[in-house]
Structure formats: C-alpha cells, structure tokens
Design an enzyme around this catalytic site. Structure first.
Site, mmCIF file in Angstrom:
data_model
loop_
_atom_site.group_PDB
_atom_site.id
_atom_site.type_symbol
_atom_site.label_atom_id
_atom_site.label_comp_id
_atom_site.label_asym_id
_atom_site.label_seq_id
_atom_site.Cartn_x
_atom_site.Cartn_y
_atom_site.Cartn_z
ATOM 1 N N CYS A 5 17.259 -16.169 9.125
ATOM 2 C CA CYS A 5 17.942 -15.677 8.352
ATOM 3 C C CYS A 5 17.984 -16.289 7.034
ATOM 4 O O CYS A 5 18.221 -15.354 6.064
ATOM 5 C CB CYS A 5 19.372 -15.918 9.112
ATOM 6 N N CYS A 10 13.724 -10.019 14.466
ATOM 7 C CA CYS A 10 14.967 -9.644 15.221
ATOM 8 C C CYS A 10 15.735 -8.139 14.803
ATOM 9 O O CYS A 10 16.683 -8.031 15.575
ATOM 10 C CB CYS A 10 16.076 -10.813 14.996
#
Ligand SMILES: Cc1ncc(COP(=O)(O)O)c(C=O)c1O
Ligand SMILES: Cc1ncc(COP(=O)(O)O)c(C=O)c1O
Lengths: 147, 421, 421, 147
Positions: free
Chosen positions: A108, A39
């Site tokens: 993440c 991302c």
C-alpha cells in the site's frame, strides 16, 4: 467490551478515520493515478506545484484501510518538498511515519509512492522545462520495498 | 454505541446452558475417556450422550456413526483423505464442486500431489451446481463426491438430495460439508443420501474445539491423525470432553429451536436486504435471492466503487461486525474463490461484504445497520477515485451500465499496467 | 471412601485460575481470530499472550515459533509428517526410538506406506536409548530424528541434550515429544538442541482441546490439515480460543510452580515406591529407579502372578485411579509396546500397573494406596492359579527365581497351546 | 462423584467382586487348565463328579475382570448338570447369563468353556468307562463365538 482493538496501529487508524488531504485539486499541476496489480487497489494523487515546490497534495483512494492511510500520510509528507526531493521520496518514509504496516500491507505504501511519482511525471510532461531537474533525481520505479 | 454482530458465519457465542453443561468437565469430571476407572468411565457416558445428540440433529441412525474431531476443517480433511486413502485400490479420482470450502479444496489439492486426480464441477452465477455435471464428472475411478450443503460466502443451498440420488445410482459415496447449514437448516443423512456429513457446533452456539463427522457404516474410511485407538480407531488423541459435551447440548437446542431461529433470521434477512437495497445505489447482492435456494442467515453484497476492507473497518468502528471476501482482507491478497467461481467482476469482488444473521439480532439492529452502512458507503465513495470517475463518465458501472466510459476492469488494468486477477 | 487420583499421565483437572481465564472466551469474547472486527481482534491479543506463555515454558525465543494444534497427538503427527513432506526432496528416512508414543510410531508407519523408511533405535532394560545408536542410525537421507523426553509408561528420561548435539553435528532436525515432561520437568529448546517440541496443557492442569508444537524457524514444515491460513498457514481450522487461553495460563502456573510441584511429587514417589516394596512380595518396578533418569511422577510396576485389569478395577473400587499396560486393558489385546521394548517378560507385562502422581496427592493418599494395594494383591493372588502353582513349586517366579518348576511362559504356552506374544 | 460408573454391567461386576465357586477342589475328579493365546489369560476349573453329574465346580483365574466373572458364572451354570449336558455347554450361555460382555471380551467366555471341557476330558481320561457317554456329545473345540 470496554477496550477497543484495532487492526492497525493508532497512527494508521487515525489516518484511515480522519484522512488528511482527501480530495482532488482543481487545476492540478500534476495528477497520477496508479493501480496495484497485487490486490486491485487504485490511488490517485494530484499536486499543486509552485516555484519547483509542492504547495498542495490531495489523494483519492479505492483500497483498504492501510491504502487510505498510506495516501493520507504520503500527501502530508510531500507537501512543501521540492520536485527533486519529491522524486527521491520512498515508500519507507510512509511506513516509518505510520509507525509500521503489517508485512502484507507494505505494498500500500509502495502504491502511494508510485501515485506520487506518476503525478510528478505528469507535471514534468506538462512542463518539459523542468525535465532537467527531474533527471538528476532517482529514476521512477526504483522503489524501496520494506522487508 | 449499538453493537450488532452480523458475522455468525465466523463464530457464535456459547449458550448459557451449553456453558453450564461443560463446566463440570473441566474440574470435577476431568477424566480421560480412555481410562478404565471412574474418572474415565464417567466422561465416556457423557460423550455417548453428546454423540446421540449429534446423531439426532442430522437424523443418523446410531450414535456409532458419529466421530468427533477438533473442528470443521479436520472433519473435511478426514472425510476427503480418510476415504481416499481407504479406497486407494479402487480408484484415485474425486469429484467436488468449485465453491467448496478451502478445507475441502486444499485437501483435494494435497491428494493431487500424492497421485490422485479430481474434477471440479462449476457453478452458475448464483453459485448453484448442475446435478447433471456431477453425474458426468463421476468416472469408474471416482471414490468420493464432495458437494457442500450451503455455501459459507454466498449462502447458496445446493440440490443435495438430487446429488445424493446420482451418487447412489453410481455407487459412489457422497460427502456433504454442512458447516454452514447444520443447526440452522434441516440436515438429514437419509434425505441427502450422504455417506459422510461434517459440521461444527461453534456455528450454532456451541463451543469451539470440536468438529463432527458422520460416517455411514458402509463407507470405508481410515484415520489421518495416527496414534491411539480413540473414536473407533478413526481419530487418535485425547478427546476434548468439555467441548464434546457442550457441542451435544448445542445440537439439542439447535434441533428444538431450529424452526423458530430460522424464521426469525429469514425475516431479518428480508428486512436487511430490502433496507440496504432501498438506501444505497449501485449495490449488488450475490448468490440467490432470499428464498428456497438461499440460507436465511446470509447476505452477500458488493458495493460498487469502493473496497471491502474499508467498509468492514468503518462498520466495526460503528459497532457492526461483518466479513468480506475482498482480496484486501485475505492474507493471500486473493478474492474469495467463491466470488471468482460465480464469475463476479473483480471490481465487485473487491467491494464485497458478508453479513450473517443470528438468533439474537433484532429489527432495531437491522435498521441501525442499514442507516450506518449507507453513511459508510457515502463516506468511502467520497474518497474513491472510481466514484468520482464514474460520476464524470470516465468509467462505467458494472451493476447498472450507463453506456458511458471504460469498464472498471479496463481502467484498473490501464492504471496498474496489469489486468486484475 | 478416600479418593486418590494416581493417573495424572492420562489427565489432570483444570486449575480454578485457568477456568476463570477461559470463561469469558466462551460467551463474551467469542470471536473468531480470523475476523477483522473487534470480536476477532480481541481474541487475537489473547492468543498472542498464550503463545508467549507457551514459549516461556520451554525457553523458545519468540512466540512466533509456537503453533497451536488440537492435542499432543496432532502435534506429533504434524511434527513427523509436516517435516517429512516438507523435506521429501532431501530424503525419505526417519530415525525414532522404540518407545515413542503411538502418535509418533503410527505416524512414521503411515509414512512408510507412502514410501518413507525408518530406523528404530532400541532401548535397554530401563528404557534408555544409547546416543551412539542414534548417531549410527542417521543416514544422508534422514530428514528427522524423533526421541521423546520422558516415556509416558515407564517414566524414563532420555539423554536429550546428547541426542541434540549429535543431530546438530549431522545437521538433522530433532523432534522431542515432551508430552510426559513439559510443565513438570525443565524443557528448554536450546539445551535440548531441538528443532521441534510438542506438549499438551491438559497434562499440567490446563484444558483438553489444545496441543502445542514449537518449531524453530530454521526447520521446514508444511501443514497436514489443509484449509485456511490460520497459524501461519501451518494449521488450518478455527482456533479453540478458550483452550488456548487456558493452556497459556496453565503453562504460566506450571513454570512458576514447577520446582515445588516436582519436589512434592518426587517425595511422594519415593514414599510410594518404598511403601509398596515393603508391603508386597514379588513386585517388579519397571524403568529406572527414582532419581535423575526417572520422571518424579511415574511409578510402573508389575505384580507377579496376577493380571493388570483386575488390579486396576479393584483399585477403582477402592477409590484409587490407576492405569495399566497389560494387554487386557488395551482395545487391541496387546501389551504396551514400551513394556515389550524393554524386554519385560510377558507374565510381568500382564501384571502391569502405572501410577502417576500429581501436585494434590498427599502422604495420606500414598499410605492408603500402599495398604489398599497390598489387600488387592492378596485377594487376586488368592484367585490366581499361577500363585497357587508357584507356591506348590510347579512354576517359578520371574522376579525372584527359586530354581523350582517351569517358567510362567513355558507353562502359559503349554496350557494355551501357543507361546505368549 | 455421587454415582458409580462401571466398566462392565452389574452382573459382571458382581461376579468379579464376589466370585462364586472360587478355589480348588481337593481330590477333584477332573481338572482343566487352559490359556488364551490372544491375551495370556489362564483359567483352571476343577470338578467333583458323582453319578455322571457335576456335583461341584471351582475355578481359579489369572485374567481380567471379565475372565474372572466368566469363570465364576460358568461354574455356577454347570453345577448339577450331567456330563453329556456339560459337554454341550457353550460360551454363549456364559455371555447370556452375564447379560452380555464387551465384544473384545467375548474370548473370556470362550476360555471358560475351554477350561470346563478340559476338566471334563481330564475326568474321562481318568475314567475311561465314561468315554462312551462323552462320545455322544459335541466334540470338544466346537465353540460358539458370539458375533
Ligand atoms: C508421550 C506422549 N506423546 C503424545 C501423546 C498424545 O497426546 P494427546 O493424548 O494429547 O493427543 C501422549 C498421550 O498420552 C503421550 O503420553
Ligand atoms: C463450509 C465450511 N466448511 C468448513 C469450514 C471449516 O470449519 P472450521 O473453521 O470449524 O475448521 C468452514 C469454516 O468457516 C466452512 O464455512
């Protein structure tokens, strides 16, 4: 609207709104900066290490709410651990401590693990005498992806 | 805390008058329009009125050219696939712009799997197509050209009338997705030279659950949802009568109040644009400057050195509702294809924020947003390694290059081991 | 004049509680569920509740197996085409019953044009399939079996659990259209052995504008309306939030009140059936007798010697709302394919009337209908050349043959110069 | 509901609810019964003819509202006309007199024309001396379909 609705659970929201250990360490013993190919997020963790133990950890993050929360939580978890303990750190600990992340946001927590390990690597590079210690621990890159 | 809704692109509240118009159709006039008794006949009349209101909004000659679907997405799918299937024997090629909504793009890609081909017309850095490119893209096999009126992300207004002239010359029907413009900007089927136009009342204070497809009688189209013979055989299924009635009333209000609403939003757009520009450094505004090429509702900006989801969440925590085209807010982890199509640097695409104004926003709202957004940006930049590295000369700014350091993209590639997509 | 709504198959009024539940989602909680801010997040929660309510109604394990569409027709199209496209490489054959709703039949016929083939399982004179026929129809290429639970025209209840067992044995997913049963009769995904089930809240006092598709996680399905990634990528387009919320509440009420509503309707069904039978000669009841094989809501009858539209209109003029499967009431001038499938004589199909009961009908309603309907039949028979010719022995009755005269069909063919279709 | 909604216009509804000339004529001079292949409707018209003029006309119809209204209107229109006038009768007259029919129902007016002409044919068959008269008129079957 009287109630407040949140994208993430309250622990994640708390770490996003009030991040722990945000910042840089002057004269850090190890610094790791990694980026997520998925991302485009970027995370940086700096460590203060004393007597083979993580005395302080700080982060800076370019990324979404869960990336910020993951780095905040990772630095919290890692403080006080020995280098070999830290080398065995897995993203799942972050996910668990945060009380879960949405599936699409698990990466993440992986980024936080990678940033931490990059910082440890940096430390070991600067302190080759600790290499033996690290060798005993898990090789970098062996990441637990939550399913 | 002040609450400022700046996401009118995603949804709008239903007008009180629209709600009141819908109300009886839930309980009292609950009939199915296919029924031949009082209950059915009564709602037929109501649907006819709504059709006339929709036709009036876009200057259609007859309400018989209006079909009701369930939303803008279904209208896009029907326009694309319905025309493609109806004209299969004539040709299997479509032309579309690169910044169409996913409901158009993905319909075309679905047809590709079934043997159709298509040509995507590129856009410039502000999102505008070149009409000559549309002309070049049309072949003898082309059965449809799809160019949207206003872009949903960056507010670019396409030169539709010129595209319409090209299509008329070449004898190819033009489909114009007006989801981001109808009810706000003048949309006229004749001025556009459009064979098909789609839009949704939920974008201009009407209800969700109804989409509109205008189809000129000369354009051949077949049904894509099969079943009964509702909507002249073009859309099977029990009609969502209350939403159709409410949508008609919303169209009526939009038509009457359009000039006032638009002027109001255009003024706020300028105030917001200038306010943010003055308050925050390293901000890039995407799409054309406010003016004739830009929707008066839309502001699309990229905050350098920080990511979009964080900005969106902190806005929300400050009572401000906005959207973002950053990859972190998308379920597919991809940046908006519109930002990719205008060639926006990945770093800036990541920092994307979309604000869309509405008739109820005020000057005080705008000032609150400027002030809050400046604080939010400062907070997030303080947390961003990129801001720090920029200040230390390690990486450079894309927006205002200083000549020092690596580019963000080089840096991101070196730390992630892969180049950004 | 008394007003008696006997067309609950076509539509039902929204419950007051359902309306109240929907109300805030038009004006106050108007967000788009795709938005990441308060307005979006709030409606996500509401949609989750609605999904749970839908899941509970049909005994689905998880609300994640519930997809929202715009209506029953779209659900049928998605079930049929979505499964067919997803399994294209496995095989291109479908099995369905002859009395499926047009949304199923026409979806299958559309796929036929795209290279699929299908086998239609016939029904007997009461509309029942034979389970063995389904078994025989399944081939190695079959990717889906579609058998509806209750027929919309004649109320026949199919032996779904038995069909489910066959499908499980053969490893082919079963799709059950429960539009005419869900909310009224027990529908259970496990008991049915169903991979897919569809239904619409507007059939049980919920709003129009929402359809439901249950899909077992093991069944592969792809989207047929392309665009955004709403509904887990299975249905693009802005969700009709108020209708979804209202539909959920209607499902909740239907589940809790099912036994009472059903018992009430079953009792009225019997009263109506017997009342009409006693009052009017030469009446044929189509489909199974009231009991375990028939929906407690539905009465389907054929009045010999007169046509259906006239009966329907005179009922309406007497405040009674009914439907008909006669060719005169259809836009295509064809009799209901269901009546054709059960082999009903054309003369009787022409005289068809469908009455469907609801929870608010009363004994007095039924008695009024019996009395009024008898008068209507007398009036129309008085105007019919067929009744006169029957009385004079020129043509015979199909229902109760006397052995005198030609059959209606022979007579119709001789006067029209063509045989009836 | 306070208003009343109708499937057909008020003239059609009136002729459906209060049909004119419904019934049979005892000792009719001509009777025609025709069926519509399209939908299965059947219409019967009987005529009383005196001095080459239609003195009375009656209908019976098995069919929808617009079929009943069409036969009611056709019998109204035809009364008093001469045989040759009647032979030139077209369904469009019925449609116009009814103030229009839905497109899918135009065939009902055609059926009325056909029934009338079948009755006239029947009369001519029974009264061959009138055949010459009829020959001058339009051939049967030349029907004007409204578009
Ligand atoms: C059995 C059955 N399936 C599907 C449908 C289509 O549903 P909808 O009218 O909600 O689109 C109907 C509608 O009458 C039906 O009765
Ligand atoms: C330009 C454009 N087209 C089509 C759509 C799809 O419309 P809907 O969300 O009503 O299905 C949208 C929705 O955002 C849009 O912005």
């Amino acid at each position: 609207m009287s109630d407040t609705y949140a994208l993430y659970n309250s622990t994640v929201m708390d770490h996003f709104m009030n991040p722990r250990n945000m910042g840089d360490i002057r004269d850090a013993d190890g610094v790791g900066e990694v980026g997520a190919a998925a991302c485009g997020d970027i995370m940086k963790i700096s460590l203060k290490i004393k007597d083979g133990r993580i005395e302080d950890a700080r982060f800076k993050t370019f990324g979404c709410g869960s990336a910020i929360a993951s780095s905040s939580m990772a630095t919290e978890l890692i403080k006080g651990r020995s280098i070999d303990e830290a080398m065995n750190f897995s993203n799942q600990e972050v996910v668990d401590a945060l009380g879960g992340l949405p599936p699409v946001k698990i990466h993440c927590s992986v980024l936080a693990e990678e940033a931490l390990k990059a910082a440890l690597e940096d430390y070991i590079k600067k302190h080759p005498e600790k290499a033996a210690l690290a060798a005993e621990a898990a090789p970098i890159g062996q990441i637990v992806h939550a399913t | 805390m002040r609450s400022v809704f700046l996401d009118h692109q995603s949804s709008t509240p239903v007008l009180p008058e629209v709600f009141e118009a819908m109300r009886p159709y839930f309980t009292e006039a609950f009939g199915n329009p296919s029924s031949l008794h009082q209950h059915g006949l009564r709602v037929r009349e109501a649907m006819k009125t709504a059709r006339q209101q929709m036709a009036a909004l876009i200057g259609a000659e007859s309400e018989e050219e209006i079909f009701f679907t369930s939303d803008g997405t279904e209208s896009s799918n029907l326009a694309i696939k319905g025309v493609a299937y109806a004209n299969e024997r004539r040709g299997k090629h479509l032309v579309l712009s690169a910044t169409e909504h996913p409901s158009v793009l993905n319909s075309v890609e679905f047809l590709e799997k079934q043997g159709w081909s298509y040509t995507k017309v590129p856009v410039d850095a502000e999102g505008l197509i070149r009409v000559a490119d549309v002309s070049t893209a049309i072949t003898a096999q082309t059965v449809l050209v799809a160019v949207h009126h206003v872009n949903h992300d960056i507010g670019t207004i396409q030169p539709i009338a010129d595209v319409g002239r090209i299509c008329a010359e070449k004898g190819v029907p033009l489909y114009v997705d007006c989801e981001a413009s109808a009810g706000w900007l003048p949309v006229n089927v004749k001025d556009f030279g459009a064979a098909l136009i789609s839009f949704s009342p939920h974008r201009f204070y009407g209800p969700k659950g109804v989409g509109v497809l205008y189809r000129n009688k000369k354009a051949r189209i077949v049904s894509i949802l099969h079943g009964g013979v509702q909507e002249g055989g073009r859309r099977a299924g029990t009609e969502n009568v209350p939403a159709i009635v409410g949508g008609g009333v919303a169209a009526e209000f939009a038509r009457r109040e359009m000039a006032g609403r638009t002027a109001h939003c255009a003024r706020l757009q300028k105030r917001l644009w200038e306010g943010l520009k003055g308050a925050i450094p390293y901000l890039k505004f995407n799409g054309p400057a406010p003016g004739p090429n830009r929707s008066p509702l839309n502001l699309n900006l990229s905050t350098e050195f920080i990511e979009g989801e964080g900005q969106l969440l902190l806005c929300d925590l400050n009572g401000i509702a906005v959207a973002s085209g950053s990859s972190c807010v998308s379920k597919s982890l991809k940046i908006s294809h519109v930002l990719a199509a205008i060639g926006l640097d990945h770093a800036l695409a990541q920092g994307n924020i979309i604000m869309t104004l509405g008739k109820d926003n005020t000057d005080a709202d705008v000032d609150y947003v400027v002030e809050s957004f400046a604080r939010i940006v400062t907070k997030l930049r303080g947390m961003s390694p990129m801001w720090d590295e920029f200040e230390r000369g390690i990486i450079d700014s894309v927006i205002a290059p200083t000549g020092r350091g690596k580019s963000f993209s080089e840096h991101a590639a070196s730390v992630s081991g892969k180049s950004a997509h």
